[in-house]
Write an enzyme that holds these catalytic residues in place. Structure first.
Site, PDB file in Angstrom:
ATOM      1  N   ARG A  39       9.087   2.833 -32.512  1.00  0.00           N
ATOM      2  CA  ARG A  39       9.606   1.941 -31.469  1.00  0.00           C
ATOM      3  C   ARG A  39      11.104   2.147 -31.255  1.00  0.00           C
ATOM      4  NH1 ARG A  39       6.844  -3.464 -33.516  1.00  0.00           N
ATOM      5  NH2 ARG A  39       4.665  -3.020 -33.085  1.00  0.00           N
ATOM      6  N   ARG A  43      12.609  -2.374 -26.533  1.00  0.00           N
ATOM      7  CA  ARG A  43      13.316  -3.605 -26.195  1.00  0.00           C
ATOM      8  C   ARG A  43      14.657  -3.782 -26.895  1.00  0.00           C
ATOM      9  NH1 ARG A  43       8.524  -7.638 -27.483  1.00  0.00           N
ATOM     10  NH2 ARG A  43       8.176  -6.018 -29.053  1.00  0.00           N
ATOM     11  N   ARG A  52      13.555  -0.609 -17.250  1.00  0.00           N
ATOM     12  CA  ARG A  52      12.208  -1.166 -17.176  1.00  0.00           C
ATOM     13  C   ARG A  52      12.118  -2.393 -16.293  1.00  0.00           C
ATOM     14  NH1 ARG A  52       8.171  -2.411 -20.719  1.00  0.00           N
ATOM     15  NH2 ARG A  52       7.665  -3.892 -19.067  1.00  0.00           N
ATOM     16  N   ASP A  88       1.599   3.641 -24.957  1.00  0.00           N
ATOM     17  CA  ASP A  88       0.995   2.512 -25.650  1.00  0.00           C
ATOM     18  C   ASP A  88      -0.404   2.912 -26.072  1.00  0.00           C
ATOM     19  OD1 ASP A  88       1.404  -0.659 -26.038  1.00  0.00           O
ATOM     20  OD2 ASP A  88      -0.701  -0.243 -25.601  1.00  0.00           O
ATOM     21  N   TYR A 163      -9.230  -4.105 -30.801  1.00  0.00           N
ATOM     22  CA  TYR A 163      -8.766  -4.708 -29.555  1.00  0.00           C
ATOM     23  C   TYR A 163      -9.936  -4.971 -28.612  1.00  0.00           C
ATOM     24  CZ  TYR A 163      -3.714  -4.241 -30.291  1.00  0.00           C
ATOM     25  OH  TYR A 163      -2.438  -4.391 -30.748  1.00  0.00           O
TER      26      TYR A 163
END
Length: 356
Positions: A39, A43, A52, A88, A163
């Site tokens: 990562r 963010r 973004r 992702d 998921y």
């Protein structure tokens, strides 16, 4: 019958003989310790938030020039030894036609959870054309990265299955475990289909030019070793074996998988990622001989100040010497509120420690 796409593997990839990351992943001792961060693009970077703005996550992943720019940002800022493709783990599901979206504050949410054999049979197969934008992003990056290797990645069959079965993130994976044990045939059919999807996705990335791949089994730590070996490992092993002819390092990572490290290495990984719970010298004794390691600074310790971080980085580098090769990383992903300067200091420190 396998539904995996037949994507050719391009053997004429970049020659990066001086890459510390690739050397360590091959079990060698490079001239300096390599470092990158899971990562690292995301963010925690103000430039990421700026570029973004107004673009949904999956849209960003499937927009080649934007995915390229985001992938490059931490390489420019930190001078890390590898870039990892901005993507992702649910991208191949979305590209195949599964109704899935990433909801802010929640994570991936599946429109119609998979709970039966009929649901499994109805899952769409991924065609390589469906991830053409991802392959284009890889090609753009290969031209921009110079001597910096590019890591491609995908989610492992178990994590993707979890998921799909749960319908989104889960704390206890109760529906997943119930299906695994109550309907093992349905479970294996689901994981086999997802292994095909993962293989198609990774082989498309390799054909486009990535220099290594990482298979994320984010939720495997929820399993016992027995369940992992019987119900999960065969499908991850098929993915990793399906990439053996590509000649690129294969990294296998999960969270909370200290008891599974040996099995994860046996599944076919060249490098096993280790979270912060197990010291690297202990992990070196759990994985198969010759397996390189990646990790494992606790991401939360980046908030503890420079003195603590330096002490922990030096400890991890010393413990990592027990493995044939060691790639410094965090024990999981960069936390969103992490100060980018803290990561920059880690890179400088890792690069400044004599690997001898």
């Amino acid at each position: 019958m396998s539904r995996a796409g037949t994507v050719g593997i391009d053997q004429h990839r970049r020659d990066l003989p001086r890459s510390p990351f690739l050397a360590a992943a091959r079990g060698e001792r490079p001239a300096r310790h390599p470092v990158w961060f899971m990562r690292q693009a995301g963010r925690s970077l103000p430039e990421y938030r700026k570029v973004r703005q107004g673009t949904a996550m999956l849209e960003a992943c499937l927009t080649p020039d934007l995915a390229c720019e985001i992938t490059l940002q931490p390489v420019r800022r930190y001078g890390v030894d590898a870039a990892i493709l901005f993507s992702d783990i649910v991208v191949p599901l979305k590209a195949a036609g599964v109704g899935v979206d990433i909801v802010t504050g929640t994570g991936p949410v599946v429109e119609r959870p998979v709970r039966s054999a009929a649901d499994v049979a109805a899952l769409p197969a991924l065609d390589a054309d469906g991830v053409a934008p991802v392959a284009e992003a890889v090609r753009l990056l290969v031209r921009e990265l110079g001597d910096t290797p590019l890591i491609g990645f995908a989610g492992a069959p178990f994590t993707l299955a979890s998921y799909l079965v749960e319908g989104g993130p889960s704390r206890n994976h109760e529906r997943t475990k119930a299906l695994m044990h109550a309907e093992p045939d349905t479970w294996h059919a689901l994981c086999s289909a997802l292994a095909d999807t993962t293989l198609t996705f990774l082989r498309a990335q390799i054909a486009a030019g990535v220099d290594a791949v990482q298979l994320f089994d984010s939720w495997a730590g929820a399993l016992s070793e027995r369940d992992y070996r019987e119900l999960v490992m065969p499908h991850s092993a098929r993915v990793l074996a399906g990439l053996a002819d590509a000649g690129v390092p294969r990294i296998h990572f999960g969270v909370g998988t200290g008891e599974l490290l040996g099995a994860m290495g046996e599944a076919g990984a060249d490098v096993v990622g280790v979270d912060w719970r197990v010291p690297l010298d202990v992990a070196a004794g759990r994985v198969p001989p010759g397996t390189a390691l990646q990790g494992n600074l606790d991401p939360a310790l980046l908030f503890a100040g420079p003195d603590v971080v330096e002490r922990e980085v030096r400890r991890i580098l010393a413990e990592g010497a027990a493995a044939p090769g060691h790639v410094f990383n965090l024990g999981h992903g960069v936390l969103p509120e992490t100060d980018p300067d803290a990561l920059a200091r880690v890179v400088d420190l890792v690069h400044g420690v004599d690997p001898a």
